[in-house]
Motif scaffolding. Structure first.
Motif, mmCIF file in Angstrom:
data_model
loop_
_atom_site.group_PDB
_atom_site.id
_atom_site.type_symbol
_atom_site.label_atom_id
_atom_site.label_comp_id
_atom_site.label_asym_id
_atom_site.label_seq_id
_atom_site.Cartn_x
_atom_site.Cartn_y
_atom_site.Cartn_z
ATOM 1 N N LEU A 71 0.816 -1.218 0.000
ATOM 2 C CA LEU A 71 0.000 0.000 0.000
ATOM 3 C C LEU A 71 0.849 1.268 0.000
ATOM 4 N N GLY A 72 2.165 1.104 0.030
ATOM 5 C CA GLY A 72 3.043 2.271 -0.002
ATOM 6 C C GLY A 72 3.337 2.867 1.349
ATOM 7 N N VAL A 73 3.109 2.093 2.408
ATOM 8 C CA VAL A 73 3.368 2.563 3.771
ATOM 9 C C VAL A 73 4.583 1.817 4.312
ATOM 10 N N ASP A 74 5.622 2.527 4.689
ATOM 11 C CA ASP A 74 6.824 1.909 5.241
ATOM 12 C C ASP A 74 6.653 1.709 6.742
ATOM 13 N N PRO A 75 6.575 0.466 7.220
ATOM 14 C CA PRO A 75 6.390 0.235 8.659
ATOM 15 C C PRO A 75 7.613 0.680 9.452
ATOM 16 N N VAL A 76 7.375 1.233 10.642
ATOM 17 C CA VAL A 76 8.493 1.660 11.486
ATOM 18 C C VAL A 76 9.036 0.503 12.311
ATOM 19 N N GLY A 77 8.220 -0.541 12.496
ATOM 20 C CA GLY A 77 8.631 -1.704 13.263
ATOM 21 C C GLY A 77 8.079 -2.973 12.649
ATOM 22 N N VAL A 78 8.896 -4.032 12.584
ATOM 23 C CA VAL A 78 8.505 -5.303 11.972
ATOM 24 C C VAL A 78 9.051 -6.448 12.817
ATOM 25 N N SER A 79 8.248 -7.475 13.023
ATOM 26 C CA SER A 79 8.723 -8.669 13.722
ATOM 27 C C SER A 79 9.664 -9.461 12.824
ATOM 28 N N ASP A 80 10.794 -9.871 13.382
ATOM 29 C CA ASP A 80 11.759 -10.727 12.681
ATOM 30 C C ASP A 80 12.036 -10.202 11.275
ATOM 31 N N VAL A 81 12.699 -9.082 11.203
ATOM 32 C CA VAL A 81 12.999 -8.445 9.915
ATOM 33 C C VAL A 81 13.773 -9.383 8.997
ATOM 34 N N LYS A 82 14.756 -10.088 9.546
ATOM 35 C CA LYS A 82 15.550 -11.014 8.736
ATOM 36 C C LYS A 82 14.673 -12.099 8.124
ATOM 37 N N GLY A 83 13.747 -12.638 8.920
ATOM 38 C CA GLY A 83 12.841 -13.667 8.422
ATOM 39 C C GLY A 83 11.942 -13.144 7.316
ATOM 40 N N TYR A 84 11.438 -11.926 7.489
ATOM 41 C CA TYR A 84 10.599 -11.336 6.442
ATOM 42 C C TYR A 84 11.376 -11.211 5.139
ATOM 43 N N LYS A 85 12.597 -10.726 5.228
ATOM 44 C CA LYS A 85 13.408 -10.527 4.021
ATOM 45 C C LYS A 85 13.683 -11.851 3.308
ATOM 46 N N THR A 86 13.741 -12.939 4.078
ATOM 47 C CA THR A 86 13.988 -14.256 3.489
ATOM 48 C C THR A 86 12.738 -14.834 2.853
ATOM 49 N N TRP A 87 11.647 -14.818 3.593
ATOM 50 C CA TRP A 87 10.442 -15.524 3.166
ATOM 51 C C TRP A 87 9.506 -14.688 2.308
ATOM 52 N N ASP A 88 9.653 -13.368 2.316
ATOM 53 C CA ASP A 88 8.753 -12.505 1.539
ATOM 54 C C ASP A 88 9.554 -11.520 0.704
ATOM 55 N N SER A 89 10.543 -12.028 -0.011
ATOM 56 C CA SER A 89 11.419 -11.144 -0.778
ATOM 57 C C SER A 89 10.765 -10.595 -2.038
ATOM 58 N N VAL A 90 9.625 -11.148 -2.471
ATOM 59 C CA VAL A 90 8.962 -10.603 -3.660
ATOM 60 C C VAL A 90 8.248 -9.286 -3.345
ATOM 61 N N VAL A 91 8.043 -9.006 -2.062
ATOM 62 C CA VAL A 91 7.485 -7.706 -1.641
ATOM 63 C C VAL A 91 8.473 -7.121 -0.632
ATOM 64 N N PRO A 92 9.615 -6.639 -1.107
ATOM 65 C CA PRO A 92 10.699 -6.251 -0.203
ATOM 66 C C PRO A 92 10.407 -4.978 0.590
ATOM 67 N N LEU A 93 10.972 -4.925 1.780
ATOM 68 C CA LEU A 93 10.907 -3.703 2.576
ATOM 69 C C LEU A 93 11.677 -2.608 1.841
ATOM 70 N N LYS A 94 11.119 -1.405 1.860
ATOM 71 C CA LYS A 94 11.766 -0.294 1.164
ATOM 72 C C LYS A 94 12.501 0.626 2.139
ATOM 73 N N ASN A 95 12.330 0.360 3.429
ATOM 74 C CA ASN A 95 13.013 1.151 4.448
ATOM 75 C C ASN A 95 13.784 0.202 5.372
ATOM 76 N N THR A 96 14.240 0.713 6.485
ATOM 77 C CA THR A 96 14.950 -0.114 7.465
ATOM 78 C C THR A 96 14.191 -0.033 8.784
ATOM 79 N N PRO A 97 13.130 -0.829 8.926
ATOM 80 C CA PRO A 97 12.333 -0.763 10.144
ATOM 81 C C PRO A 97 13.064 -1.360 11.342
ATOM 82 N N LYS A 98 12.646 -0.989 12.512
ATOM 83 C CA LYS A 98 13.187 -1.552 13.743
ATOM 84 C C LYS A 98 12.667 -2.973 13.914
#
Length: 326
Positions: A71-98
């Motif tokens: 939706l174009g909203v960069d979350p400020v905090g995400v659970s298990d950022v490393k896991g998200y980047k691994t398992w959901d890389s087709v929708v990559p984070l565009k920022n560096t959330p906590k």
């Protein structure tokens, strides 16, 4: 569960966030804040009032994080950022959330330090954890999956998060793009003579040297997408009421039909071993299966989150139809 720390800074942050949930000045005081309020009802029936569209948003589960990013909203905090980047890389984070901790045990202290406008949680999170989160800031809880209507639940969640973040137009665009993917994928399979083909999608893992297989039944999100593509789900086992997932073993695969196509996502990039391409290569039962003998075992690319939103499912449609029509 980590206990909420009782420092003055955190208490102040929590108080400020809680105040944002209350009513604003009345119009009689010359304020127009009431007109900007967003009133929502979440999956638990709780009423949530925001003073305006949420901008500083925390996501405790990857599916809500994907919705935010889409939706174009960069979350400020995400659970298990490393896991998200691994398992959901087709929708990559565009920022560096906590990183706020694990999906099952988010850190209340870390979330409080972010002073979020909104915390997105799911009904998978224990009620006690949600109760603690509400001491930190406004919480909107979604049901992450519903086996009775998987695509409908995915769409409902996206639209609720869009209302909270003022991104309804983006949500409508995502819905249209997803429907277009379904139509194009179905047409591609029809043209290849694959309409009505039986498909068995699964993932798997190894524990104590034993391979466990997790079938995605008609009640799974992927199962529902397959059905919309004109494919027939080959699994005969019953899935759970939320995710439509079941558990089986290699021997039970002999009950699948002779014309079944088998597809899976192995999770190689997560560091997990691929049980289908590695652990089962010398298994006599596996090697005897018709779809194995016919070369109809298709490993789809990693990074497609099987429980995600329209973008993940769009990537799945592309990957599956490409694999089946080669």
């Amino acid at each position: 569960m980590r206990r909420l720390i009782s420092t003055a800074a955190v208490v102040t942050a929590a108080a400020l966030s809680l105040a944002a949930c209350g009513t604003t000045e009345s119009a009689s005081d010359g304020s127009d804040k009431a007109a900007d309020q967003i009133r929502l009802t979440d999956a638990t029936g709780a009423k949530v009032t925001l003073d305006g569209r949420a901008k500083k948003v925390v996501g405790t589960e990857w599916n809500v994080v994907e919705s935010l990013v889409s939706l174009g909203v960069d979350p400020v905090g995400v659970s298990d950022v490393k896991g998200y980047k691994t398992w959901d890389s087709v929708v990559p984070l565009k920022n560096t959330p906590k990183d706020i901790g694990t999906r099952g045990e988010p850190s209340m202290e870390t979330i409080a330090s972010l002073e979020p406008d909104l915390i997105l949680a799911t009904t998978d999170l224990p009620a006690s954890a949600v109760k603690q989160l509400k001491k930190v800031g406004p919480v909107l809880t979604v049901r992450p999956a519903d086996a009775s209507d998987p695509i409908g639940q995915m769409t409902e969640n996206l639209e609720l998060i869009a209302k909270a973040t003022g991104t309804e137009q983006q949500a409508a665009t995502l819905d249209k793009q997803f429907e277009a993917k379904i139509a194009a994928g179905r047409k591609k399979l029809d043209k290849a003579g694959l309409a009505g083909t039986e498909i068995a999608f699964a993932d798997g893992y190894v524990a104590s040297n034993q391979v466990s297989i997790r079938p995605y039944t008609d009640g799974s999100l992927i199962g529902d997408v397959n059905k919309r593509l004109g494919l027939k789900n080959a699994w005969k086992v019953e899935g759970d009421k939320d995710y439509g997932l079941a558990t089986t073993d290699v021997e039970d695969l002999t009950g699948l039909g002779d014309d079944v196509r088998f597809a899976y996502i192995g999770g190689e990039s997560s560091g997990d071993r691929d049980p289908f391409a590695k652990n089962l290569t010398k298994n006599s039962v596996w090697k005897s299966l018709p779809f194995v003998k016919a070369g109809d075992v298709h490993q789809l690319p990693d990074g497609i989150w099987m429980f995600g939103g329209p973008e993940s499912m769009g990537a799945y449609i592309d990957a599956l139809t490409d694999a089946l029509t080669k």
